[in-house]
Design an enzyme around this catalytic site. Structure first.
Site, PDB file in Angstrom:
ATOM      1  N   CYS A  17      32.869  70.080  82.653  1.00  0.00           N
ATOM      2  CA  CYS A  17      31.605  70.316  83.350  1.00  0.00           C
ATOM      3  C   CYS A  17      30.562  70.838  82.382  1.00  0.00           C
ATOM      4  O   CYS A  17      30.883  71.279  81.274  1.00  0.00           O
ATOM      5  CB  CYS A  17      31.795  71.318  84.484  1.00  0.00           C
ATOM      6  SG  CYS A  17      32.272  72.967  83.908  1.00  0.00           S
ATOM      7  N   CYS A  20      30.926  74.535  81.308  1.00  0.00           N
ATOM      8  CA  CYS A  20      31.914  74.752  80.239  1.00  0.00           C
ATOM      9  C   CYS A  20      31.303  74.411  78.880  1.00  0.00           C
ATOM     10  O   CYS A  20      31.568  75.090  77.877  1.00  0.00           O
ATOM     11  CB  CYS A  20      33.145  73.888  80.469  1.00  0.00           C
ATOM     12  SG  CYS A  20      33.937  74.230  82.058  1.00  0.00           S
ATOM     13  N   CYS A  86      23.777  27.464  55.126  1.00  0.00           N
ATOM     14  CA  CYS A  86      23.273  27.341  56.498  1.00  0.00           C
ATOM     15  C   CYS A  86      23.658  28.576  57.309  1.00  0.00           C
ATOM     16  O   CYS A  86      24.520  29.357  56.912  1.00  0.00           O
ATOM     17  CB  CYS A  86      23.843  26.096  57.167  1.00  0.00           C
ATOM     18  SG  CYS A  86      25.629  26.131  57.368  1.00  0.00           S
ATOM     19  N   CYS A  89      27.321  28.768  58.376  1.00  0.00           N
ATOM     20  CA  CYS A  89      28.236  29.250  57.332  1.00  0.00           C
ATOM     21  C   CYS A  89      28.174  30.773  57.224  1.00  0.00           C
ATOM     22  O   CYS A  89      29.197  31.427  56.997  1.00  0.00           O
ATOM     23  CB  CYS A  89      27.874  28.625  55.987  1.00  0.00           C
ATOM     24  SG  CYS A  89      27.850  26.836  56.031  1.00  0.00           S
ATOM     25  N   ASP A 471      -5.350  54.564  70.207  1.00  0.00           N
ATOM     26  CA  ASP A 471      -5.690  55.978  70.056  1.00  0.00           C
ATOM     27  C   ASP A 471      -7.044  56.016  69.341  1.00  0.00           C
ATOM     28  O   ASP A 471      -7.413  55.063  68.655  1.00  0.00           O
ATOM     29  CB  ASP A 471      -4.610  56.668  69.222  1.00  0.00           C
ATOM     30  CG  ASP A 471      -4.954  58.113  68.925  1.00  0.00           C
ATOM     31  OD1 ASP A 471      -5.445  58.795  69.839  1.00  0.00           O
ATOM     32  OD2 ASP A 471      -4.752  58.548  67.783  1.00  0.00           O
TER      33      ASP A 471
END
Length: 780
Positions: A17, A20, A86, A89, A471
């Site tokens: 809990c 604890c 590729c 691969c 901002d």
């Protein structure tokens, strides 16, 4: 020892809990040697600053029989990989490495040609896992390219492609023999067989291994096609299939290498050695051996090797490699400079502030390479699609070869040939590379122009942005107050002397705007530090006063002078006029007369207005300025830069609410801020964009996109690049599928040949690769 160095993390087993967990935290805090302890109940973890053994911690948690396990962060070791042809691969190599004993986790970054491995593994083991494509693995060291990478461009063409050239020579001899001796002649067959073995031995070896394991990829398709073609005697066409497939792979490799070179070129920007003064002696030292606090000497015309702060000298520095802006920036004492930039004029002495692995250019390279490895939504879709696509093509090819002869009395030889052609045309090369080359090219191009995009997902998202929130301070404005107006009242014409008195008073003030006045005085080389100010005092909320040469002087708001009994309607009107322009106006004078008016404001960036105009022209529906500043100032600046909406006097939580409302209305929203103060709003947006990433590590780490210089004009470029990337990716995918569908339709009348199939495949691969590489040339 610093608190950071003493911090240790532990995993906790046994919490029942939250109470604890709280009790355990209190118990640990009481342990001798522990300075601070914090329990994360949700994650079942404990962070401890100080000294404590596991036994002591478990004793502190004995009331609930807790088990404490040191939480050692798994460090991944990064290796550079040479030889990827590729994306498939690369995926296979990743799976092979994950299967090695001792490897906890492995992840391949195909875009950057790297693999990161958590666990114990040798380079020999990694190369064995990549033996199917003869991959070479090198341990990475501070982003430096491997020796073979550095020499790659120096390898002569005929040496680099000698296998392909020999195979091409044999196929030409084979066709010459065909015309002279006939198709079924032994010499003709042997020449074509030599072509297949020289040009396709690696292909056949991998394809057969895949076939045994039922691992279906493009090499499995081609191997089946080659073996089938040889069985039915189509030696000439099979030889051409092998050569053209090898060319197709080289094209993929070339296009990916070209895209990667945009980042590899960044690695070469910073010098590997620097002139350092130690113990009174100047010596050339490798950047790996330079320490924080060393003094680096940079002569005119030299590139700067390390990040640092100027302790002596004055110069103009070209920061194009970091910010994308080629116009040199003036640098003086206490200014920051970055590795990889060019000192154009003066002699500089620089105190090193970061190790070579922590320099801004190193972080950019690392973050861009990580970004190139992050799969965009389109790429993730294609990877998933290709996984099912290849087996489906094999099934279709089998049906084409079997059904017509079984049910429609077709020729076995003719329809097996058609089935083999389906395998070739169905090879997903073009489809698989349709996205990664585009992503790598675009992100690399953006980085070279001073825009750091942290992944393919953000590259795609930028093109869909419908609303952008800005901002004000430090974003639309410079974030540094500056003197905008200075007017001497009355008959006095000694502007410099009056400004020296104002500066002498402000030099003793703690007011945020004082720095702007002192900067103006410094820029005009006005001596104010030697002026004696007596009986200095701050008049809270009104201004300041002090005596100079026995005369009391005041500087502050017009209200202060009204209280002193000095009423000047013209001055009040002028102050009001300045305030309506979004400026803070101050009055200077004695208790008898007003002498001067000085106004200070946070200046708008030169790029802001142009950037907003371009964004609206690009079709961004809403631009909104969010600021904590007062509404009067916000309205002045907002109207000047041209944003479509203005919201002032906002707290951080108000900005967050505004961004959430924008997302509800427009779905795709970006927020532009400084990466720190606007963190909640940045996190709530689809794409968080930080200004001036070159100046702050936080911006580099937290933002989805970082504008390395303080230039908002990079924003329209980023949206333009994103939209072009999306168009190119969609065009690539559409074209790759369309050309295959068209070729497959030729099966119905029986017109599909291996020639048409391989030309369709290699043609699609070439067009898709070249189309993707166009993104490297997108300009601002």
């Amino acid at each position: 020892m610093s608190s950071e160095a003493e911090k240790n993390d532990y995993r906790i087993e046994g919490f029942s809990c939250a109470n604890c967990a709280g009790k355990f935290e209190k118990n640990v805090c009481k342990l001798p040697g522990v300075k601070e302890a914090k329990v994360n109940f949700g994650a079942s973890k404990l962070s401890v600053i100080g000294e404590a053994s596991v036994a002591e911690l478990e004793k502190a948690g004995a009331f609930e029989n807790l088990k404490v396990i040191p939480d050692k962060k798994r460090e991944a070791k990064v290796y550079r990989v040479e030889g990827f042809s590729c994306a498939n691969c690369a995926g296979k190599f990743e799976r092979n490495v994950n299967g090695l004993p001792g490897v906890e986790e492995a992840k391949v970054n195909f875009g950057a040609s790297k693999i990161s491995v958590v666990g114990q593994v040798s380079i020999a083991d990694l190369e064995k896992a990549g033996a199917f494509e003869n991959l070479k693995v090198h341990s990475e060291k501070n982003n430096e390219p491997t020796e073979s990478e550095a020499k790659d461009e120096k390898i002569p063409f005929y040496k680099k492609y000698q296998t392909l050239l020999f195979a091409g020579l044999f196929v030409l001899l084979g066709y010459l023999s065909w015309f002279v001796n006939g198709e079924d002649n032994l010499i003709t067959i042997l020449l074509f067989l030599a072509t297949i073995l020289i040009g396709g031995i690696q292909l056949l070896k991998i394809g057969l291994q895949n076939l045994i394991r039922l691992d279906f990829d493009m090499k499995t398709l081609m191997t089946v096609a080659v073996i089938g073609g040889a069985i039915i005697g189509e030696w000439g066409e099979v030889a051409v299939v092998v050569i053209l497939f090898a060319i197709s792979e080289e094209l993929e490799r070339f296009s990916m290498d070209s895209a990667r070179n945009s980042i590899r070129s960044l690695m070469q920007i910073a010098p590997k050695e620097a002139l350092v003064r130690r113990n009174g002696h100047e010596q050339m030292i490798h950047v790996e051996d330079i320490e924080v606090g060393d003094i680096m000497i940079v002569k005119p015309g030299q590139k700067i090797a390390m990040d640092g702060v100027i302790v002596s000298g004055h110069s103009a520095v070209n920061q194009a490699s970091i910010t994308g802006e080629s116009v040199p920036v003036e640098k003086k004492m206490d200014d920051e400079i970055y590795a990889g930039t060019l000192n154009e004029e003066g002699f500089l002495e620089v105190e090193i502030t970061k190790l070579v692995g922590d320099t801004t250019i190193s972080k950019i390279i690392h973050l861009v390479e990580e970004a190139q490895g992050e799969r965009a939504p389109a790429q993730a879709f294609i990877d998933k699609f290709a996984k099912y696509y290849t087996p489906i093509i094999m099934a279709v090819a089998a049906l084409v070869a079997i059904l017509p002869p079984l049910f429609f009395a077709g020729s076995w030889e003719a329809w097996i040939y058609q089935g083999l052609a389906v395998l070739v045309v169905g090879c997903p090369c073009a489809l698989v590379i349709s996205t990664p080359i585009a992503i790598v090219s675009a992100i690399g191009n953006a980085a070279k122009k001073g825009v750091l995009i942290k992944g393919g997902i953000y590259l795609e998202e930028m093109g869909s942005i419908k609303a952008i929130a800005f901002d004000k301070t430090g974003t639309l404005t410079k974030g540094v107050p500056a003197v905008t107006d200075y007017e001497v009242i009355g008959e006095s014409n000694d502007d410099r002397n009056i400004l020296s008195f104002i500066s002498a008073l402000e030099n003793r003030s703690q007011h945020p705007l004082a720095s702007a006045i002192l900067k103006k005085a410094d820029d005009e080389h006005i001596d104010y530090k030697n002026i004696l100010v007596e009986n200095f005092s701050s008049l809270t909320g009104k201004g300041i006063k002090g005596e100079i040469e026995g005369i009391p002087y005041f500087i502050g708001s017009p209200k202060l002078f009204n209280e002193l009994g000095i009423n000047n309607k013209r001055i009040e009107n002028r102050v009001m006029e300045l305030q309506q322009q979004g400026k803070t106006a101050m009055v200077f004078g004695t208790d008898q007369v007003i002498i001067a008016v000085i106004a200070v404001a946070d200046e708008v960036r030169e790029s802001s207005k142009e950037a907003i105009e371009k964004l609206h022209a690009l079709g961004v529906k809403k631009t909104i300025m969010l600021t904590g500043d007062n509404n009067a100032t916000a309205n002045v600046i907002g109207r000047y830069v041209g944003v479509s909406d203005i919201q002032g006097e906002l707290m951080p939580e108000d900005k967050l609410t505004s961004v959430k409302q924008l997302r509800e209305k427009y779905s795709h929203v970006a927020m532009v801020g400084d990466g720190v103060n606007d963190a909640p709003a940045l996190a709530a947006s689809n794409v968080g964009i930080a200004m001036g990433g070159a100046g702050t590590d936080t911006a580099l780490e937290t933002a989805d996109v970082a504008l390395m210089g303080d230039d908002l004009r990079k924003l329209p470029f980023t949206i333009k690049l994103s939209r072009k990337s999306l168009r190119i990716i969609i065009a690539n995918i559409t074209f790759s599928l369309a050309i295959k569908l068209f070729a497959l339709l030729l099966v119905i009348p029986g017109w599909l040949t291996l020639w048409i199939a391989i030309l369709a495949d290699i043609g699609a691969t070439l067009i898709v690769a070249l189309n993707s590489m166009r993104l490297m040339r997108v300009k601002e």
